[in-house]
Design a protein around this motif. Sequence first.
Motif, mmCIF file in Angstrom:
data_model
loop_
_atom_site.group_PDB
_atom_site.id
_atom_site.type_symbol
_atom_site.label_atom_id
_atom_site.label_comp_id
_atom_site.label_asym_id
_atom_site.label_seq_id
_atom_site.Cartn_x
_atom_site.Cartn_y
_atom_site.Cartn_z
ATOM 1 N N UNK A 144 35.772 37.301 166.830
ATOM 2 C CA UNK A 144 34.583 36.675 166.868
ATOM 3 C C UNK A 144 34.621 35.669 165.552
ATOM 4 N N UNK A 145 35.367 35.981 164.705
ATOM 5 C CA UNK A 145 35.298 35.258 163.255
ATOM 6 C C UNK A 145 36.527 34.401 163.041
ATOM 7 N N UNK A 146 37.339 34.368 164.237
ATOM 8 C CA UNK A 146 38.474 33.383 164.116
ATOM 9 C C UNK A 146 38.562 32.563 165.089
ATOM 10 N N UNK A 147 37.930 31.426 165.135
ATOM 11 C CA UNK A 147 37.733 30.395 166.077
ATOM 12 C C UNK A 147 38.943 29.730 166.764
ATOM 13 N N UNK A 148 39.738 29.808 165.592
ATOM 14 C CA UNK A 148 40.982 29.161 166.161
ATOM 15 C C UNK A 148 42.078 29.957 166.985
ATOM 16 N N UNK A 149 41.772 31.286 166.935
ATOM 17 C CA UNK A 149 42.702 31.963 167.834
ATOM 18 C C UNK A 149 42.245 32.102 169.173
ATOM 19 N N UNK A 150 42.880 31.111 169.976
ATOM 20 C CA UNK A 150 42.706 30.865 171.323
ATOM 21 C C UNK A 150 42.980 31.790 172.424
ATOM 22 N N UNK A 151 44.319 32.479 172.211
ATOM 23 C CA UNK A 151 44.573 33.677 173.146
ATOM 24 C C UNK A 151 45.173 34.641 172.592
ATOM 25 N N UNK A 152 44.991 36.035 173.061
ATOM 26 C CA UNK A 152 45.592 37.193 172.629
ATOM 27 C C UNK A 152 46.405 37.801 173.846
ATOM 28 N N UNK A 153 47.533 38.140 173.579
ATOM 29 C CA UNK A 153 48.502 38.568 174.557
ATOM 30 C C UNK A 153 48.900 40.227 174.417
ATOM 31 N N UNK A 154 48.764 40.915 175.102
ATOM 32 C CA UNK A 154 48.758 42.477 175.022
ATOM 33 C C UNK A 154 50.172 42.685 175.483
ATOM 34 N N UNK A 155 51.244 43.293 174.916
ATOM 35 C CA UNK A 155 52.431 43.833 175.388
ATOM 36 C C UNK A 155 52.305 45.031 176.048
ATOM 37 N N UNK A 156 53.004 44.908 177.497
ATOM 38 C CA UNK A 156 52.827 46.099 178.363
ATOM 39 C C UNK A 156 51.693 45.861 179.182
ATOM 40 N N UNK A 157 50.723 44.861 179.259
ATOM 41 C CA UNK A 157 49.668 44.800 180.076
ATOM 42 C C UNK A 157 49.842 43.485 180.952
ATOM 43 N N UNK A 158 48.763 43.105 181.779
ATOM 44 C CA UNK A 158 49.092 42.027 182.679
ATOM 45 C C UNK A 158 48.985 40.694 181.911
ATOM 46 N N UNK A 159 48.353 40.582 180.709
ATOM 47 C CA UNK A 159 48.320 39.487 179.897
ATOM 48 C C UNK A 159 49.743 38.870 179.452
ATOM 49 N N UNK A 160 50.839 40.010 179.172
ATOM 50 C CA UNK A 160 52.077 39.566 178.912
ATOM 51 C C UNK A 160 52.763 38.974 180.076
ATOM 52 N N UNK A 161 52.526 39.651 181.226
ATOM 53 C CA UNK A 161 53.175 38.965 182.398
ATOM 54 C C UNK A 161 52.648 37.693 182.807
ATOM 55 N N UNK A 162 51.459 37.523 182.660
ATOM 56 C CA UNK A 162 50.419 36.164 182.846
ATOM 57 C C UNK A 162 51.332 35.201 181.950
ATOM 58 N N UNK A 163 51.650 35.536 180.624
ATOM 59 C CA UNK A 163 52.308 34.461 179.653
ATOM 60 C C UNK A 163 53.688 34.120 180.095
ATOM 61 N N UNK A 164 54.306 35.303 180.685
ATOM 62 C CA UNK A 164 55.652 34.896 181.051
ATOM 63 C C UNK A 164 55.636 33.998 182.414
ATOM 64 N N UNK A 165 54.741 34.175 183.259
ATOM 65 C CA UNK A 165 54.499 33.693 184.290
ATOM 66 C C UNK A 165 53.911 32.206 184.146
#
Length: 551
Positions: A144-165
């Motif tokens: 919440x204190x880092x407005x420039x951080x638009x996206x966080x991707x977690x290794x081993x979860x769906x967000x990683x596969x979403x990034x690759x996809x």
Amino acid sequence: MTTPEALSYSSGTSQTPLLGDTIGDNLARTVARYGDRDALVDVPSGRRWTYRELDAAVDELARGLLGRGIAAGDRVGIWSPNCAEWTLLQYATAKVGAVLVNVNPAYRSHELAYVVKQSGMRMLVSAIAHKTSDYRGMVEEVRGDCPELGEVVYIGEGSWQDLVGAGSSVGPEALAARMAGLGADDPINIQYTSGTTGFPKGATLSHHNILNNGMFVGELVGYTEADRVCLPVPFYHCFGMVMGNLAATSHGACMVIPAPSFDPAATLKAVEAERCTSLYGVPTMFIAELGLADFGSYDLSSLRTGIMAGSPCPVEVMKRVIAEMHMSEVAICYGMTETSPVSTMTRVDDDLARRTETVGRVMPHLEVKVVDPVTGRTVPRREPGELCTRGYSVMLGYWEQADKTAEAIDAARWMHTGDLATMDDAGYLSIVGRIKDMVIRGGENVYPREIEEFLYTHPAIADVQVIGVPDAKYGEELMAWVVMKPGHDPLTAEGVREFCSGQLAHYKIPRYVHVVDGFPMTVTGKIRKVEMRAQAVEILGLQDAAGVRHA
């Protein structure tokens, strides 16, 4: 008058030219030559890639970054212990021209918030958790204190596969066009130095900086496509991602990840199972491996070389590594994050004395000199002074900290290391301490490294660090922190004094001895002597002496 030949200056000549390409272009050339050879083995997960497979996986991730709108120059963070995804992201960000921001796996939330904000990070790729670190919890705490951080991707979860996809709609021609627009001098990596005071500074490194440094490290230990490099050292630091990964991929060698973080048994198991030819580590790692109760049961006969670096390398430990781990060609490297990192290195054909008592000589295409810290003048050979480095490896600067950059790099582009060194007549350097670590006892300059090397020869001492502590009479006194070998009774100050008597000058003999199980250190294996000194004042009750002012 001192003649130029007698000054502590040396430059590295070489028949091998510097590389002028980007990391992505260099990887493409390796894939073209060694596509079917092993490139990466992630032992914990059982996954492995040939160079052709690695390149395809990197390209898929790189297109995913493009699909997510990552532009050249955008900062993408990686906060994770060692894993295959770390390596994939290292090369994918290089291919799209994003600046990879290495976040120390040991950081907590306030440190994470600082580097996210200071770097202007747009995306963070993170592990979910490791050991006592709840990465997801800390990310949510600071997001919440880092407005420039638009996206966080977690290794081993769906967000990683979403990034690759996300790259499915991005064609290879778009990636090729991005790569064609990149230059070797572009910033590609920010590594936050583990400063002992204040917030860390972001050393900003280019393709040219780290690709060439990795390549020449590999050259000097003789890497070919037949080598397999075991990497228990952290990727977030230059030791892992430059001296390890880039040294390997620039030569077609294989990178082997034995565990997410250092585990001595897992490391030796990986060496044996993968028939590794090279093993990396800081001295404490080699000490831990040699100290395993079943050390003799591991087949390490495939090893021939490796690198010991990160902190001063004890002579006795180096001798055991050569004799008992079959690493006859092991090298010592010296450097710092700000110099990509290696400035000096021992050579394969150096004799045992040079490979155990020095940090080698200057790397190809670099310059080193030893200067008087006060006047800045180059000192005569064999006289101690501050070691400085100049050449292709010197960082672009500290990210958005021009004032801090100017304090470290002078007008002639010399990087001032803060390390005290001596240079012998053949150009070999010995590190005798940090400018900040030098102890002044009763007007005598004492270099802790000299005393540590002598104490390593004590039959009961496994590891030792010497620090200066406050003293009302002498200004500073010496204190030895000692790790005992198994089966030995704790040493006393009297016992150390007897061992040193007649061998060291009286003012070099430690007055205090403190037996410990280990030393406070950074995740990269650097001993935190500042923390040790603070603890020593409490342990010894020296608060009054600490308040005494000396001229």
